[in-house]
Design a protein around this motif. Sequence first.
Motif, PDB file in Angstrom:
ATOM      1  N   PHE A   1      14.917   2.963  10.230  1.00 28.61           N
ATOM      2  CA  PHE A   1      14.386   3.034   8.872  1.00 28.61           C
ATOM      3  C   PHE A   1      15.533   3.244   7.886  1.00 28.61           C
ATOM      4  CE2 PHE A   1       9.672   4.194   9.180  1.00 28.61           C
ATOM      5  CZ  PHE A   1       9.521   3.513  10.360  1.00 28.61           C
TER       6      PHE A   1
ATOM      7  N   GLN B   1       9.920   6.784  15.217  1.00 30.03           N
ATOM      8  CA  GLN B   1      11.307   6.662  14.823  1.00 30.03           C
ATOM      9  C   GLN B   1      11.929   8.044  14.572  1.00 30.03           C
ATOM     10  OE1 GLN B   1      12.543   3.830  15.148  1.00 30.03           O
ATOM     11  NE2 GLN B   1      14.604   4.397  14.514  1.00 30.03           N
TER      12      GLN B   1
ATOM     13  N   GLN C   1       8.259  -0.722   2.380  1.00 30.45           N
ATOM     14  CA  GLN C   1       7.627   0.499   2.892  1.00 30.45           C
ATOM     15  C   GLN C   1       8.404   1.259   3.955  1.00 30.45           C
ATOM     16  OE1 GLN C   1       3.245  -0.797   3.320  1.00 30.45           O
ATOM     17  NE2 GLN C   1       3.228   1.241   2.470  1.00 30.45           N
TER      18      GLN C   1
ATOM     19  N   SER D   1      15.332   4.613   4.190  1.00 27.00           N
ATOM     20  CA  SER D   1      14.554   5.044   3.025  1.00 27.00           C
ATOM     21  C   SER D   1      15.288   4.771   1.726  1.00 27.00           C
ATOM     22  CB  SER D   1      14.247   6.537   3.114  1.00 27.00           C
ATOM     23  OG  SER D   1      13.591   6.823   4.307  1.00 27.00           O
TER      24      SER D   1
ATOM     25  N   GLY E   1       2.529   4.137   1.627  1.00 30.14           N
ATOM     26  CA  GLY E   1       2.511   3.487   0.313  1.00 30.14           C
ATOM     27  C   GLY E   1       3.389   4.172  -0.714  1.00 30.14           C
ATOM     28  N   GLY E   2       4.191   5.127  -0.275  1.00 27.89           N
ATOM     29  CA  GLY E   2       5.141   5.749  -1.194  1.00 27.89           C
ATOM     30  C   GLY E   2       4.538   6.857  -2.031  1.00 27.89           C
ATOM     31  N   SER E   3       5.345   7.374  -2.935  1.00 26.66           N
ATOM     32  CA  SER E   3       4.951   8.570  -3.685  1.00 26.66           C
ATOM     33  C   SER E   3       3.762   8.312  -4.606  1.00 26.66           C
ATOM     34  CB  SER E   3       6.134   9.072  -4.504  1.00 26.66           C
ATOM     35  OG  SER E   3       6.569   8.042  -5.375  1.00 26.66           O
TER      36      SER E   3
ATOM     37  N   ARG F   1       5.430   9.022   4.428  1.00 26.31           N
ATOM     38  CA  ARG F   1       4.819   8.764   3.131  1.00 26.31           C
ATOM     39  C   ARG F   1       5.083   7.325   2.674  1.00 26.31           C
ATOM     40  NH1 ARG F   1       6.600  11.986  -2.206  1.00 26.31           N
ATOM     41  NH2 ARG F   1       8.478  10.746  -1.878  1.00 26.31           N
ATOM     42  N   ASP F   2       6.303   6.850   2.896  1.00 22.47           N
ATOM     43  CA  ASP F   2       6.597   5.464   2.523  1.00 22.47           C
ATOM     44  C   ASP F   2       5.706   4.496   3.299  1.00 22.47           C
ATOM     45  OD1 ASP F   2       8.466   6.237   0.710  1.00 22.47           O
ATOM     46  OD2 ASP F   2      10.181   5.970   2.039  1.00 22.47           O
ATOM     47  N   ALA F   3       5.454   4.815   4.564  1.00 10.60           N
ATOM     48  CA  ALA F   3       4.597   3.955   5.378  1.00 10.60           C
ATOM     49  C   ALA F   3       3.189   3.905   4.800  1.00 10.60           C
ATOM     50  CB  ALA F   3       4.556   4.471   6.817  1.00 10.60           C
TER      51      ALA F   3
ATOM     52  N   ARG G   1      13.282  -1.274   7.069  1.00  6.24           N
ATOM     53  CA  ARG G   1      13.903  -1.816   8.279  1.00  6.24           C
ATOM     54  C   ARG G   1      14.616  -3.122   7.933  1.00  6.24           C
ATOM     55  NH1 ARG G   1       9.094  -0.980  12.634  1.00  6.24           N
ATOM     56  NH2 ARG G   1       8.002  -2.247  11.123  1.00  6.24           N
TER      57      ARG G   1
ATOM     58  N   ILE H   1      14.509   1.357  -0.233  1.00  7.39           N
ATOM     59  CA  ILE H   1      13.216   1.047  -0.836  1.00  7.39           C
ATOM     60  C   ILE H   1      12.876   2.049  -1.933  1.00  7.39           C
ATOM     61  CG2 ILE H   1      12.203  -0.160   1.129  1.00  7.39           C
ATOM     62  CD1 ILE H   1      10.888   2.573   1.816  1.00  7.39           C
TER      63      ILE H   1
ATOM     64  N   SER I   1      10.293   4.346  -3.262  1.00  6.47           N
ATOM     65  CA  SER I   1       9.064   5.030  -2.863  1.00  6.47           C
ATOM     66  C   SER I   1       8.054   5.120  -4.016  1.00  6.47           C
ATOM     67  CB  SER I   1       9.420   6.430  -2.367  1.00  6.47           C
ATOM     68  OG  SER I   1       8.292   7.098  -1.919  1.00  6.47           O
TER      69      SER I   1
ATOM     70  N   THR J   1       9.509   9.180   5.415  1.00  2.00           N
ATOM     71  CA  THR J   1       9.229   7.841   5.949  1.00  2.00           C
ATOM     72  C   THR J   1       7.740   7.681   6.227  1.00  2.00           C
ATOM     73  OG1 THR J   1       9.718   8.565   8.196  1.00  2.00           O
ATOM     74  CG2 THR J   1      11.527   7.579   6.971  1.00  2.00           C
TER      75      THR J   1
END
Lengths: 560, 317
Positions: free
Chosen positions: B69, A413, B100, B71, A342-344, A338-340, B103, B74, B76, A336
């Motif tokens: 969240f 979180q 991102q 995951s 901008g993802g992989s 990493r997703d915050a 939520r 979304i 990634s 999460t």
Amino acid sequence: MLVGLVATAALTLSACGGGTSGTSGQTAAGPGAKAEQGGTLQVLANAAFSHLDPARGFDGGVNNFYRLIYRTLTTQGAAPGAEGTKIVPDLATDTGKPSDGGKTWTFTLKDGVFFETGAPITSADVKWGVERAWDPELGIGSPYAKQLIEAPASYQGPYKSGDLATISTPDAKTIVFHLKKPFADFGSVVAQNTFTPVPKGQGAGNQLDSKPISSGPYELADYKPGASLKLVRNDKWDKKTDNVRTANPDVFQWTFGLDPATIDERMLAGQGTDADAIAGTVQAATVARMQTPQLKQRTMTGINGCTTYMGLNTTKKPLDNVKVRQAINLAINKQTVRDADGGSALAEIGNTIQPPTITGRVDYDPYPSQDNKGDIDGARKLLTEAGLANGFTMTLDTRAQPKMQAMAVAIQQALEPLKVTVKINTIDTATYYEVIGTTSQQHDAAITGWCPDWPSGATFLPPLFDGRNITPKGNTNLSQLNDPGVNAKIDEISKLTDVNAANAAYGELDKQIMALAPVVPLLYEKVLMLVGSNIGGAYLHDGFSGGIDLVSVGLKDAGK
Amino acid sequence: MTTSPTLVEVEEAVPSGPLAPPTSGKRVVTTITRDKGALACLVFLAIVVLMAVAAPLITKLSGWGPYQFDSAAINSDLGGVPHGSLGGISGSHWFGVEPQNGRDLFARIVYGARVSITISLSATLLTGILGVVLGMLAGFYRGWVDQVISRLMDFLMAFPALIFMIAILSSLPSGNRPVLLVVVISVFGWPYLARVIRGQTMTLANREFVEAARASGAKDTQVVFREILPNLRGSIVVMTTLAIPGFIGTEAGLSFLGVGVSPPTASWGQMIASSVSWYSVDPMFFAIPGAFLFLTVLSLTVLGDKIRTLIDQGEAA
């Protein structure tokens, strides 16, 4: 290298110099294709350069830019991958001759090297440039000259204190540095910006910030701070003396202050002069739009060579308990985070302190969990052992910047199931690093990053974890870890004269430190950029936070 | 109290006075429920208020909390864009998800309504109290009291309020953000109400029934609370109803500019701010909070306007 960094990442020329990075997708037809000489290369940027004065500027962005206008005794190579971080001679004929067991270093200057004024570059000019690093006003850049070269404690640079006796110039071509203690890798140190020659007697105050005196292939033609910067060829620079710089375009034109979204839109469209443009890392929202074959061909990506981490202040309760810190390390859901970010496409998950680009770095996962999603049960067990089964409250400092705030929320979180309440303390972007570097104002945890100055553990672990480096202000040891075992190991490694053995030892030290869990390594951020369709000769340089190496990039068709 | 009989008489005299019967609440309600547009607004507002009040229950029903969240929702590899069309709208995420982090947008809209409603109502209450008290003081006592209050109002109204709010809120430590927002919005909001109240109080204070009350020996407090305040009711209702949408807009605006409530608290303004960069890949992320903000403000404005018309008619009758 110094703080400054990661959050703004490659987009705004984040920070820190060194580092090596992974791969980048280059094809013969794409940005890696051969570039011609000539033309005007455009650079679209959000943030302007911090400083044009080489003694002051010190981040991945300016370090890359400085190579266009300045030369140093040695410099990094100009190639993708590990070749790029290899130190090669620049103004000097070789990478230095040590004597006195590595305590004295001698460099000889090449013939036929000149400033833009036409004056020859002499050893006295190099010495003058290095001495400027001691000036309290100017010496805010690379700290290595000050740290390594012997100097009286009261020395305050050539303008205030005059000549520094420990740098001698027996003749106009020879310069000798006397160090405080032996340093095996001094040949890498003289590639730092502070080893740029400045004509003797010049460069006081803000002079070089507004009008640099060029020794490289380009000189400043026009500069509107915060708006634009134009470089044109320096005809006093002789290609024959320089094995590193290809210097393809005739003109480099920077445009600063553009909105990141505007830059992305312009690069996606690639119309007009934007076909000749390069820019920084795209925003996360743009990634999904870059998936067409045409755009993929114009895409460049690689690791920026920095580590984004969360420092845990080991002087605060209950983080002084190693079990609590280990529990946090186990519990964080790095997916999460990493997703915050901008993802992989924009980051890799990090589990070790040193990023993959560091020589001698060992890949290991001290606090494993399935898919890096966090091991809540394991963490709960550790917290129970620490007598904190009912959780606790901690304050997390974060920068007032969407990416970093999003990461803070992801951490908040992730710790919630442990009944750990994370209060997010948002600090203004401009003062963030100053606040968290002041030990009295620091809270329990902070998200930050670090980039190496050259790809060696020496520029990564000691600045962050040497307990004797904790200072009330400008502190880089955010976890305030002062562990006798770690300190002793740092001393032991610094005595090694073999650079490779030292790098391997730093890899082991990484493990030793992570056992104490003073930080949570989060991510190795990536650069992901779009370049114009007419760009050639481009590759990501591992030494400059993964930026496009400016001394090699050019236009495929210069006449267009 | 010897004056009470007189007061009763005076009060009885009011309805037959020149001011005519104040519009009764009943009449307003019946007229509005007959007007289709106004009724629609009322229904929508009722839904929003219900969402705000019952937020925890509603999210329990929908299955996703506002901070949870997801995951899996979304992608990634594509920068965190929601899976599926329309921003990830599905059976489990009714309004889709936030890029991102995944939520649930529905939960965040519901909790965002809480923030909007609480802040705007608190700010309205505070401005109402400040505006009525200070406006009446100025209008009733005149002289130096009026001078001081009126100059203060002039000063606050001439101030570039938005710029100052941004400056104050960004320099204050994060602390309790909603309370700070209410205080800052109210400090700059009360003069608009107070100015109207002051003018009305001045007119009313010269009316015969007030003079009659005074002549019968009523004290200042009695005159103010029994004679003047009831006659200001219409103005206060109209001014405050029309102020609520303004405050909702201000809160959203400040959150949009990054000085409102701090994350992870859900706020419509903040959602709109973060949706800006996603407009081309995930337009629903902008459309949904935007629609809620727009409809809420529109409904309140239409309703406030309606009430004003009714009260004006009532006063004219």
